[in-house]
Motif scaffolding. Structure first.
Motif, PDB file in Angstrom:
ATOM      1  N   TYR A   1     103.396 105.052  95.917  1.00  0.00           N
ATOM      2  CA  TYR A   1     102.244 105.910  96.200  1.00  0.00           C
ATOM      3  C   TYR A   1     102.766 107.267  96.658  1.00  0.00           C
ATOM      4  O   TYR A   1     103.417 107.369  97.696  1.00  0.00           O
ATOM      5  CB  TYR A   1     101.391 105.261  97.281  1.00  0.00           C
ATOM      6  CG  TYR A   1     100.246 106.104  97.793  1.00  0.00           C
ATOM      7  CD1 TYR A   1      99.306 106.643  96.908  1.00  0.00           C
ATOM      8  CD2 TYR A   1     100.084 106.345  99.145  1.00  0.00           C
ATOM      9  CE1 TYR A   1      98.240 107.398  97.384  1.00  0.00           C
ATOM     10  CE2 TYR A   1      99.018 107.103  99.629  1.00  0.00           C
ATOM     11  CZ  TYR A   1      98.106 107.619  98.741  1.00  0.00           C
ATOM     12  OH  TYR A   1      97.053 108.369  99.211  1.00  0.00           O
ATOM     13  N   SER A   2     102.467 108.301  95.885  1.00  0.00           N
ATOM     14  CA  SER A   2     103.012 109.621  96.216  1.00  0.00           C
ATOM     15  C   SER A   2     102.129 110.364  97.214  1.00  0.00           C
ATOM     16  O   SER A   2     102.505 111.427  97.702  1.00  0.00           O
ATOM     17  CB  SER A   2     103.171 110.446  94.937  1.00  0.00           C
ATOM     18  OG  SER A   2     101.902 110.572  94.320  1.00  0.00           O
TER      19      SER A   2
ATOM     20  N   THR B   1     104.047 109.852 102.729  1.00  0.00           N
ATOM     21  CA  THR B   1     105.505 109.806 102.892  1.00  0.00           C
ATOM     22  C   THR B   1     105.817 109.150 104.223  1.00  0.00           C
ATOM     23  O   THR B   1     105.228 109.521 105.243  1.00  0.00           O
ATOM     24  CB  THR B   1     106.115 111.231 103.008  1.00  0.00           C
ATOM     25  OG1 THR B   1     105.270 112.134 102.312  1.00  0.00           O
ATOM     26  CG2 THR B   1     107.509 111.273 102.473  1.00  0.00           C
TER      27      THR B   1
ATOM     28  N   SER C   1     112.332 101.008  96.978  1.00  0.00           N
ATOM     29  CA  SER C   1     111.508 100.689  95.803  1.00  0.00           C
ATOM     30  C   SER C   1     111.717  99.251  95.336  1.00  0.00           C
ATOM     31  O   SER C   1     111.345  98.881  94.223  1.00  0.00           O
ATOM     32  CB  SER C   1     111.781 101.679  94.671  1.00  0.00           C
ATOM     33  OG  SER C   1     113.149 101.676  94.364  1.00  0.00           O
TER      34      SER C   1
END
Ligand code: HEM
Length: 215
Positions: free
Chosen positions: A118-119, A122, A183
């Motif tokens: 999910y960008s 952060t 990730s």
């Protein structure tokens, strides 16, 4: 009762807990004052502790950062926090331990299938507030984008900094298969549940300075 759970935790975790009261925890390692909640994962007092710190004051309806500290028994392979209180359409912050290091990853799902990167948020793991012992591991991280997010369409949800927010968690006994990578694939959870977190008790006037001192 919750205080008893806190004591159980403190006893099991010397060095992890001090000055604990029912809901506010002043962390000697990071300097943050956290609003905390013990969430049961078994019927015999085994629990995960979720701690959240936010800036004070927070201007109404503005995005604001949050610091999250997760204390989990070593049986937990990963622990996830769903900031919008459900699995889908909100930031899922997942944390685990990798030896002496902590790893966090923010993901998102549109269905009950493995979430993807999910960008919109952060997360940064702190240098302090990350540790493990024979019974528990602990990870502390700052998240930008976890308290205000698009849910569906163009709807944005902002968590109430002055009240209680319904959050959800999930945990798996299986560690991520590539524990050193944020990730890494993860397995489905063994348990999920919901709790109300008191953000009104999470405020830190020195929030920005504390963040700087921990990164
Ligand atoms: C491989 C990863 C994952 C898979 C395959 C998966 C799959 C599923 C499935 C099938 C359900 C429905 C279970 C039921 O109704 O009994 C569910 C529910 C749920 N999951 Fe996940 N999940 C994954 C990761 C996560 C993560 C990282 C979170 C983070 C907190 C999460 C939070 C939840 C929650 C809160 C529910 C309850 C229903 C809801 O709120 O939508 N899941 N998941």
């Amino acid at each position: 009762m919750r205080w008893n759970l806190g004591l159980t935790c403190a006893a099991a975790l010397s060095g992890f807990v001090s000055e604990a009261s029912a809901d506010v925890y002043r962390d000697p390692d990071t300097g943050f004052s956290f609003s905390q909640k013990d969430v049961a994962i078994t019927t015999n007092n085994n629990h995960i502790t979720f701690r959240i710190a936010i800036p004070s004051p927070v201007p109404a309806n503005q995005p604001y950062d949050a610091v999250i500290q997760i204390v989990a028994p070593n049986t937990a392979g990963w622990v996830g926090v769903a900031w919008g209180g459900s699995m889908t359409n909100n930031p899922l912050l997942i944390g685990w331990t990798n030896g002496a290091n902590g790893v966090v990853s923010v993901r998102r799902a549109t269905a009950h299938t493995a979430p993807t990167a999910y960008s919109g948020a952060t997360a940064q793991v702190f240098k302090k507030g990350v540790k493990s012992n024979g019974t528990h591991w602990q990870v502390t991280a700052k998240c930008t984008g976890c308290t205000s997010f698009v849910t569906t369409g163009s709807n944005t949800k902002t968590l109430n900094p002055a009240g209680s927010n319904r959050l959800a968690f999930a945990y798996s006994r299986t560690k991520p298969s590539q524990p050193g990578s944020d990730s890494s694939p993860i397995n489905v959870h063994d348990l999920f549940n919901y709790w109300d977190h008191d953000f009104a008790a999470a405020g830190n006037a020195q929030f920005d300075d504390l963040v700087k001192g921990n990164l």
